[in-house]
Design an enzyme around this catalytic site. Structure first.
Site, PDB file in Angstrom:
ATOM      1  N   THR A   1      33.726  43.011  12.650  1.00 13.93           N
ATOM      2  CA  THR A   1      32.486  43.545  12.074  1.00 13.93           C
ATOM      3  C   THR A   1      31.696  42.436  11.361  1.00 13.93           C
ATOM      4  O   THR A   1      32.234  41.385  11.040  1.00 13.93           O
ATOM      5  CB  THR A   1      32.802  44.665  11.047  1.00 13.93           C
ATOM      6  OG1 THR A   1      33.802  44.184  10.168  1.00 13.93           O
ATOM      7  CG2 THR A   1      33.256  45.922  11.740  1.00 13.93           C
ATOM      8  N   ARG A   2      30.408  42.738  11.122  1.00 11.57           N
ATOM      9  CA  ARG A   2      29.519  41.736  10.550  1.00 11.57           C
ATOM     10  C   ARG A   2      30.045  41.110   9.268  1.00 11.57           C
ATOM     11  O   ARG A   2      29.992  39.899   9.077  1.00 11.57           O
ATOM     12  CB  ARG A   2      28.154  42.371  10.232  1.00 11.57           C
ATOM     13  CG  ARG A   2      27.317  42.599  11.453  1.00 11.57           C
ATOM     14  CD  ARG A   2      25.971  43.194  11.071  1.00 11.57           C
ATOM     15  NE  ARG A   2      25.221  43.467  12.279  1.00 11.57           N
ATOM     16  CZ  ARG A   2      24.049  44.085  12.311  1.00 11.57           C
ATOM     17  NH1 ARG A   2      23.501  44.511  11.184  1.00 11.57           N
ATOM     18  NH2 ARG A   2      23.422  44.284  13.446  1.00 11.57           N
TER      19      ARG A   2
END
Ligand SMILES: Cc1cc2nc3c(=O)[nH]c(=O)nc-3n(C[C@H](O)[C@H](O)[C@H](O)COP(=O)(O)OP(=O)(O)OC[C@H]3O[C@@H](n4cnc5c(N)ncnc54)[C@H](O)[C@@H]3O)c2cc1C
Ligand code: SF4
Ligand code: SF4
Ligand code: FES
Lengths: 224, 531
Positions: B359-360
């Site tokens: 994820t970011r």
């Protein structure tokens, strides 16, 4: 770190700014209160149209102020709000809007495909070809080419006949999308929602304790 | 064109490309992820935060930049305004001309209200226009609003409010219909169904897009639509600088500042919708930003002084791939899709260091770690970043792939003579999104009566982390809800316009002996270009 300076002309005034600056940065650096011609600073919003002449060049060029790096001897003017005609219509109230194209934008047929608009486009769109396709009724192909248009208005500023290709194609883009058959997958989902298929589950979700909710979401994601 | 030292390091990237392609990097387990985040993600950097000393949220933790914004006096002296005589009167006043604002204005107008929309820059110049990737909505066969709900709650670490998340995902399909009816041309598959793509953190394909220019193509149409409703009055280059309230503390208008004439415009309204977007241009914790020039968090200041409650302003999204070279592009986003397709992140030693599909927040933390541990690459102006190896994609999918799939990105770099087919890009996390904001209910109303908020300025939906594509959805959903609910207030008696909330706020600042040189709202950051 002291940078090399370059001399440029902004709206006729000679000024020195550090090498590597964009036109917008050069304007800020020299105390211009630039608000009208700036937005995203990323080359996406089309607010910062400029015209410039490079030293020794025989031809004026066009571009975006936030993406154009100043060069020694460059002569620049900003032109963010070029007047362009926009027609009035309410797409959702028109039965077959595309049939009204020539009524709404009769100037389409005055285009001579001279290509001047194409030269100005900072998005490298062959605007003249778009116009040709529009005249021939190849709407899909034409509007596909205009997806990257940022409405900077530079094409319209070059047209000897005062046509605004960006707005004509926007109308066509809206008109033909509006007439496309409604997507089946969306239709199904809307029907489910209308028939309250998920309401019971929502009722339970809103009642759950925090722990139950965590467990529930985990389960839903694992099932998938 | 890359500088000498960058070209030198780039040779290493080329040399290791083949061996990197064979490498499989594992997805980190929860414990390792937590460790990486708590050591390197800016949201966990204690020195970046402090507790607010004034207002409804006193005691709550937020970043210094936001606290500075709130613990400050106004930039303006309002004494010259005659509050008995507003310059304009309307039913609904919409502040902000991005996706949320235009949507709210259109719906309030269709519900029969008189509408004024005021915005800081040119109408449409906003973060919305810059959204590339796409918008979430559960329309595909193997998806459902419930699945969308679960993904959103999990991504937000269960800090989002479930009734708001429900409202957002439940309205998703009908908001897509609204956009289609306006003539928005979402990509379709061969059968004419809406094309849905998969995004990180989502269990079903749910991203709707329009080429790689989704936000732009929606805004073009919304602008065209609002232009065709001449009854809606639009004021450009007129940012809101303060709200007004009546004797009951209810919102009843705003003060705008006409940037050209340099004077105030007092607007009286029966309800106000704040849709002025996020705060990337505050450069929180010194980060570069992907946000537009007007994203200075004005909504938070205005609403907070009027007494509205905030939520979640201790959490921001840092997008892993913001450009760091060349200088004039600093902060500009490289779309996530590039990583999804398999581009590697590479340090100065030519090594990969994280699975690019994490994820970011995790990817951003890993990049910051590399750079802090001396494995970043330095640009001539002193910034640091890591390589995003785009040629890997070109080799995998064949020549011409990048140019065809990402024409905007390709063109952007061709303008500066960098060919992403052959050369990697230098990137570092960029401040991208304000996860929290002003707390709203399902109608979009804040804790101050008749004050509504929609879009990135709103809080309570995305919790600690926003799922990609949920922002474009939320601006339309809550823009519509706020527009419709605000229009229903048109029979209100707005009462007398005052700034008594501001006086109270100033009293509190003074009694706490807070003195500050900062003046807010910021409207525009002063950019000191130069060395
Ligand atoms: C580069 C980039 C890419 C993105 N990609 C995606 C994506 O693919 N998918 C996704 O879901 N989300 C994406 N996002 C996030 C999303 O685009 C935004 O969060 C969303 O569009 C915000 O919409 P908004 O209407 O709330 O605010 P904005 O669109 O930012 O609009 C706010 C408007 O208010 C104006 N304004 C500011 N201050 C004032 C004031 N004081 N008075 C009056 N007007 C004011 C501004 O000028 C602007 O016009 C991206 C964001 C960025 C920056
Ligand atoms: S400049 Fe005008 S006339 Fe020439 S091709 Fe373009 S639109 Fe047609
Ligand atoms: S087509 Fe016209 S308005 Fe659109 S980007 Fe090109 S020059 Fe600008
Ligand atoms: S400022 Fe948006 S394109 Fe230049």
């Amino acid at each position: 770190m002291s940078k090399k300076l370059v001399s440029i002309y902004i709206e006729g005034r000679k000024i020195k700014v550090p090498e590597g600056y964009t036109v917008i940065e050069a304007l800020w650096d020299t105390g211009h209160d630039i608000k009208r011609g700036v937005g995203c600073l990323s080359g996406l919003c089309g607010a910062c149209a400029i015209a410039y002449l490079e030293k020794g060049s025989k031809r004026v060029r066009f571009g975006l102020g936030c993406q154009t790096i100043v060069k020694e001897g460059m002569n620049i003017t900003v032109m963010p709000f070029f007047p362009s005609r926009t027609a009035n219509y309410i797409i959702s109230e028109m039965g077959k809007p595309i049939e009204k194209l020539r009524e709404i934008y009769p100037e389409l047929d005055t285009c001579k495909n001279c290509g001047f608009c194409t030269i100005a486009c900072p998005e490298w769109i062959n605007v003249s070809k778009v116009m040709k396709l529009l005249k021939e009724g190849k709407y899909e192909e034409a509007t596909e080419m205009m997806l990257d248009c940022i409405l900077c208005g530079l094409c319209a500023s070059r047209c000897p006949y005062g046509i605004a290709p960006q707005f004509i194609s926007l109308f066509v883009q809206r008109a033909i999308s509006h007439e496309k058959p409604f997507p089946e997958n969306l239709k199904k989902r809307l029907k489910e929602i209308e028939e309250m298929k998920y309401d019971e589950e929502w009722g339970r979700i809103l009642q759950m304790s925090d722990e139950e909710l965590v467990e529930f979401c985990k389960r839903i994601r694992e099932e998938a | 064109m890359y500088s000498e030292n960058l070209l030198e390091n780039m040779e290493l990237v080329e040399k290791t490309r083949e061996s990197r392609e064979k490498q499989q990097l594992p997805i980190l387990n929860e414990k390792k992820k937590e460790k990486l985040l708590s050591s390197f993600h800016p949201d966990y950097r204690l020195s970046g935060f402090r507790a607010l000393r004034v207002g409804v949220n006193r005691g709550d933790r937020t970043v210094h930049e936001i606290a500075d914004l709130l613990e400050a006096f106004s930039s303006f002296d309002y004494r010259e305004i005659n509050f008995e005589k507003p310059d304009l009167e309307t039913d609904v006043l919409v502040l902000g001309g991005g996706g949320a604002g235009i949507t709210a204005a259109l719906f309030a107008h269709s519900a029969g209200a008189k509408v004024i929309l005021a915005t800081k820059l040119r109408l449409g110049n906003s973060n919305t226009i810059m959204a590339l990737g796409g918008m979430q909505a559960s329309v595909s066969e193997n998806d459902s609003p419930i699945r969308h709900f679960a993904d959103t709650m999990v991504a937000g670490k269960f800090q989002g409010r479930r009734e708001l998340v429900k409202a957002m995902v439940d309205d998703g399909p009908s908001i897509v219909k609204w956009l289609l009816d306006l003539g928005v041309n979402f990509d379709r598959d061969e059968k004419g169904n809406l094309l849905t793509k998969k995004a990180g953190g989502s269990i079903a394909p749910r991203i709707l897009s329009i080429g790689d220019y989704t936000g732009l193509n929606i805004i073009k149409i919304l602008k065209d639509e609002i232009r065709n409703r001449p009854e809606i009055e639009i004021l450009e280059f007129a940012p809101a600088v303060e709200l007004t309230t009546n004797e009951f503390g209810e919102c009843n208008g705003a003060i705008l500042f006409d940037l050209e004439r340099k004077r105030f415009v007092l607007v009286k309204a029966k309800s106000v919708i704040l849709a002025t977007g996020g705060s990337g241009r505050l450069h929180i914790q010194g980060f570069q930003t992907s946000n537009n020039f007007g994203a200075t968090g004005d909504a938070i200041v205005l609403a907070y002084r009027a007494g509205a409650k905030l939520e979640g302003l201790d959490s921001f999204q840092y997008h892993p791939t913001g450009i760091v070279y060349p200088d004039h592009m600093v902060g500009v986003l490289v779309t996530e899709a590039i990583r999804s397709l398999g581009a590697h992140l590479v340090n100065s030693k030519g090594e990969r260091f994280i699975n690019e599909l994490e994820t970011r927040d995790v990817v951003a933390a890993a990049m910051i770690k590399e750079c802090e541990e001396g494995k970043g690459i330095k640009t001539p102006s002193g910034r640091v970043g890591v390589w995003l190896d785009t040629p890997v994609i070109e080799e995998r999918y064949g020549k011409g792939f990048l140019k065809k799939k990402f024409p905007a990105l390709f063109r952007m770099f061709m303008r500066v003579k960098i060919n992403i087919e052959k050369q990697p890009l230098l990137v570092y996390p960029t401040l991208h999104y304000q996860n929290g904001g002003i707390l709203i209910d399902e109608k979009g109303e804040t804790t101050v009566k008749n004050l509504f908020v929609a879009g990135e300025a709103a809080g309570g939906i995305h919790g600690k982390n926003r799922l990609m594509g949920n922002s474009l959805l939320d601006i339309f959903v809550f823009g519509r809800r706020a527009g419709l609910a605000a229009a229903r207030r048109k029979y209100n008696e707005p009462g007398k316009q005052t700034l008594s909330h501001l006086e109270r706020y100033y009293q509190e600042l003074k009694s706490l002996r807070i003195t500050t040189v900062a003046k807010t709202p910021r409207i525009f950051q002063e950019y000191i270009v130069g060395d």
